[in-house]
Motif scaffolding. Structure first.
Motif, PDB file in Angstrom:
ATOM      1  N   LYS A   1       3.893  10.638  -7.094  1.00 29.88           N
ATOM      2  CA  LYS A   1       4.727  10.738  -8.102  1.00 29.88           C
ATOM      3  C   LYS A   1       3.888  11.336  -9.086  1.00 29.88           C
ATOM      4  O   LYS A   1       4.192  12.235  -9.995  1.00 29.88           O
ATOM      5  N   ARG A   2       2.875  10.292  -9.731  1.00 30.19           N
ATOM      6  CA  ARG A   2       2.051  10.776 -10.827  1.00 30.19           C
ATOM      7  C   ARG A   2       1.214  12.120 -10.568  1.00 30.19           C
ATOM      8  O   ARG A   2       1.198  12.787 -11.628  1.00 30.19           O
ATOM      9  N   GLN A   3       0.686  12.123  -9.406  1.00 31.36           N
ATOM     10  CA  GLN A   3      -0.105  13.363  -9.384  1.00 31.36           C
ATOM     11  C   GLN A   3       0.792  14.715  -9.279  1.00 31.36           C
ATOM     12  O   GLN A   3       0.272  15.670  -9.828  1.00 31.36           O
ATOM     13  N   GLU A   4       2.135  14.436  -8.892  1.00 34.91           N
ATOM     14  CA  GLU A   4       2.923  15.729  -9.006  1.00 34.91           C
ATOM     15  C   GLU A   4       3.388  15.887 -10.227  1.00 34.91           C
ATOM     16  O   GLU A   4       3.342  17.278 -10.757  1.00 34.91           O
ATOM     17  N   ALA A   5       3.686  15.176 -11.131  1.00 33.26           N
ATOM     18  CA  ALA A   5       3.799  15.121 -12.500  1.00 33.26           C
ATOM     19  C   ALA A   5       2.591  15.856 -13.100  1.00 33.26           C
ATOM     20  O   ALA A   5       2.955  16.485 -14.219  1.00 33.26           O
ATOM     21  N   LEU A   6       1.311  15.146 -12.803  1.00 29.93           N
ATOM     22  CA  LEU A   6       0.303  16.046 -13.329  1.00 29.93           C
ATOM     23  C   LEU A   6      -0.038  17.219 -13.239  1.00 29.93           C
ATOM     24  O   LEU A   6      -0.170  17.967 -13.789  1.00 29.93           O
ATOM     25  N   ILE A   7       0.503  17.589 -11.960  1.00 31.80           N
ATOM     26  CA  ILE A   7       0.245  19.019 -11.690  1.00 31.80           C
ATOM     27  C   ILE A   7       1.351  20.003 -12.284  1.00 31.80           C
ATOM     28  O   ILE A   7       0.880  21.008 -12.656  1.00 31.80           O
ATOM     29  N   ASP A   8       2.351  19.547 -12.472  1.00 31.23           N
ATOM     30  CA  ASP A   8       3.558  20.043 -13.095  1.00 31.23           C
ATOM     31  C   ASP A   8       3.074  20.483 -14.734  1.00 31.23           C
ATOM     32  O   ASP A   8       3.265  21.395 -15.240  1.00 31.23           O
ATOM     33  N   ALA A   9       2.573  19.357 -15.247  1.00 31.32           N
ATOM     34  CA  ALA A   9       2.300  19.387 -16.658  1.00 31.32           C
ATOM     35  C   ALA A   9       1.281  20.285 -16.777  1.00 31.32           C
ATOM     36  O   ALA A   9       1.030  21.049 -17.808  1.00 31.32           O
ATOM     37  N   GLU A  10       0.299  20.206 -15.919  1.00 26.30           N
ATOM     38  CA  GLU A  10      -0.955  21.236 -16.082  1.00 26.30           C
ATOM     39  C   GLU A  10      -0.446  22.541 -15.815  1.00 26.30           C
ATOM     40  O   GLU A  10      -1.034  23.639 -16.573  1.00 26.30           O
TER      41      GLU A  10
ATOM     42  N   GLU B   1      -7.818  21.136  -6.870  1.00 23.52           N
ATOM     43  CA  GLU B   1      -8.582  20.184  -7.162  1.00 23.52           C
ATOM     44  C   GLU B   1      -7.303  19.060  -7.211  1.00 23.52           C
ATOM     45  O   GLU B   1      -7.451  18.050  -6.148  1.00 23.52           O
ATOM     46  N   LEU B   2      -6.292  18.964  -7.970  1.00 25.49           N
ATOM     47  CA  LEU B   2      -5.324  18.149  -8.212  1.00 25.49           C
ATOM     48  C   LEU B   2      -4.144  18.462  -6.849  1.00 25.49           C
ATOM     49  O   LEU B   2      -3.856  17.177  -6.566  1.00 25.49           O
ATOM     50  N   THR B   3      -4.009  19.396  -6.234  1.00 23.95           N
ATOM     51  CA  THR B   3      -3.445  19.518  -5.182  1.00 23.95           C
ATOM     52  C   THR B   3      -3.936  19.040  -3.823  1.00 23.95           C
ATOM     53  O   THR B   3      -3.330  18.381  -3.158  1.00 23.95           O
ATOM     54  N   LYS B   4      -5.548  19.288  -3.774  1.00 29.65           N
ATOM     55  CA  LYS B   4      -6.076  18.752  -2.579  1.00 29.65           C
ATOM     56  C   LYS B   4      -5.807  17.103  -2.611  1.00 29.65           C
ATOM     57  O   LYS B   4      -5.874  16.646  -1.666  1.00 29.65           O
ATOM     58  N   GLU B   5      -6.134  16.511  -4.014  1.00 29.97           N
ATOM     59  CA  GLU B   5      -5.965  15.121  -4.058  1.00 29.97           C
ATOM     60  C   GLU B   5      -4.460  14.785  -3.663  1.00 29.97           C
ATOM     61  O   GLU B   5      -4.424  13.580  -2.812  1.00 29.97           O
ATOM     62  N   LEU B   6      -3.632  15.306  -4.260  1.00 29.87           N
ATOM     63  CA  LEU B   6      -2.336  15.200  -3.703  1.00 29.87           C
ATOM     64  C   LEU B   6      -1.765  15.018  -2.117  1.00 29.87           C
ATOM     65  O   LEU B   6      -1.551  14.187  -1.455  1.00 29.87           O
TER      66      LEU B   6
ATOM     67  N   ILE C   1       0.768  -1.178   0.013  1.00 27.26           N
ATOM     68  CA  ILE C   1       0.173  -0.186   0.092  1.00 27.26           C
ATOM     69  C   ILE C   1       0.663   1.311   0.004  1.00 27.26           C
ATOM     70  O   ILE C   1       0.702   2.275  -0.775  1.00 27.26           O
ATOM     71  N   LYS C   2       1.970   1.013   0.894  1.00 25.42           N
ATOM     72  CA  LYS C   2       2.971   2.410   0.811  1.00 25.42           C
ATOM     73  C   LYS C   2       3.460   2.588  -0.585  1.00 25.42           C
ATOM     74  O   LYS C   2       3.576   3.692  -0.776  1.00 25.42           O
ATOM     75  N   GLN C   3       4.048   1.548  -1.157  1.00 22.53           N
ATOM     76  CA  GLN C   3       4.513   1.670  -2.300  1.00 22.53           C
ATOM     77  C   GLN C   3       3.596   2.096  -3.496  1.00 22.53           C
ATOM     78  O   GLN C   3       3.816   3.063  -4.161  1.00 22.53           O
ATOM     79  N   MET C   4       2.326   1.817  -3.684  1.00 20.82           N
ATOM     80  CA  MET C   4       1.227   2.262  -4.266  1.00 20.82           C
ATOM     81  C   MET C   4       0.942   3.656  -4.109  1.00 20.82           C
ATOM     82  O   MET C   4       0.968   4.659  -5.010  1.00 20.82           O
ATOM     83  N   LEU C   5       0.847   4.097  -2.845  1.00 26.02           N
ATOM     84  CA  LEU C   5       0.716   5.543  -2.491  1.00 26.02           C
ATOM     85  C   LEU C   5       1.739   6.215  -3.081  1.00 26.02           C
ATOM     86  O   LEU C   5       1.726   7.772  -3.724  1.00 26.02           O
ATOM     87  N   GLU C   6       2.940   6.048  -2.697  1.00 27.11           N
ATOM     88  CA  GLU C   6       4.195   6.672  -3.373  1.00 27.11           C
ATOM     89  C   GLU C   6       4.297   6.874  -4.698  1.00 27.11           C
ATOM     90  O   GLU C   6       4.564   8.060  -5.456  1.00 27.11           O
TER      91      GLU C   6
END
Length: 72
Positions: free
Chosen positions: A20-29, A41-46, A11-16
């Motif tokens: 990473k994917r969420q941070e990349a999505l925020i950067d791309a956005e 919304e993206l930051t709140k989810e992160l 579970i820890k690995q999945m969250l990590e």
């Protein structure tokens, strides 16, 4: 199942990875088009993922220190 440290590590690995994917999505956005509401919304989810990761890490540490490791 919550007492199984192998499962908690998974579970820890999945969250990590999700963080990473969420941070990349925020950067791309931010680079492609900046939408204040979408960024919120993206930051709140992160932050939710980061809180979950902190909770899992804390549980793993407590389980390891006080629980004696794997219990199946």
């Amino acid at each position: 199942m919550i007492d199984d440290l192998d499962f908690l590590s998974f579970i820890k690995q999945m969250l990590e990875e999700r963080i990473k994917r969420q941070e990349a999505l925020i950067d791309a956005e931010k680079l492609g088009f900046y939408d204040k509401q979408l960024n919120y919304e993206l930051t709140k989810e992160l932050h939710t993922y980061q809180k979950w990761l902190d909770d899992v890490n804390g549980y793993i540490i407590n389980k390891t220190v006080f629980g004696g490791g794997n219990i199946r």
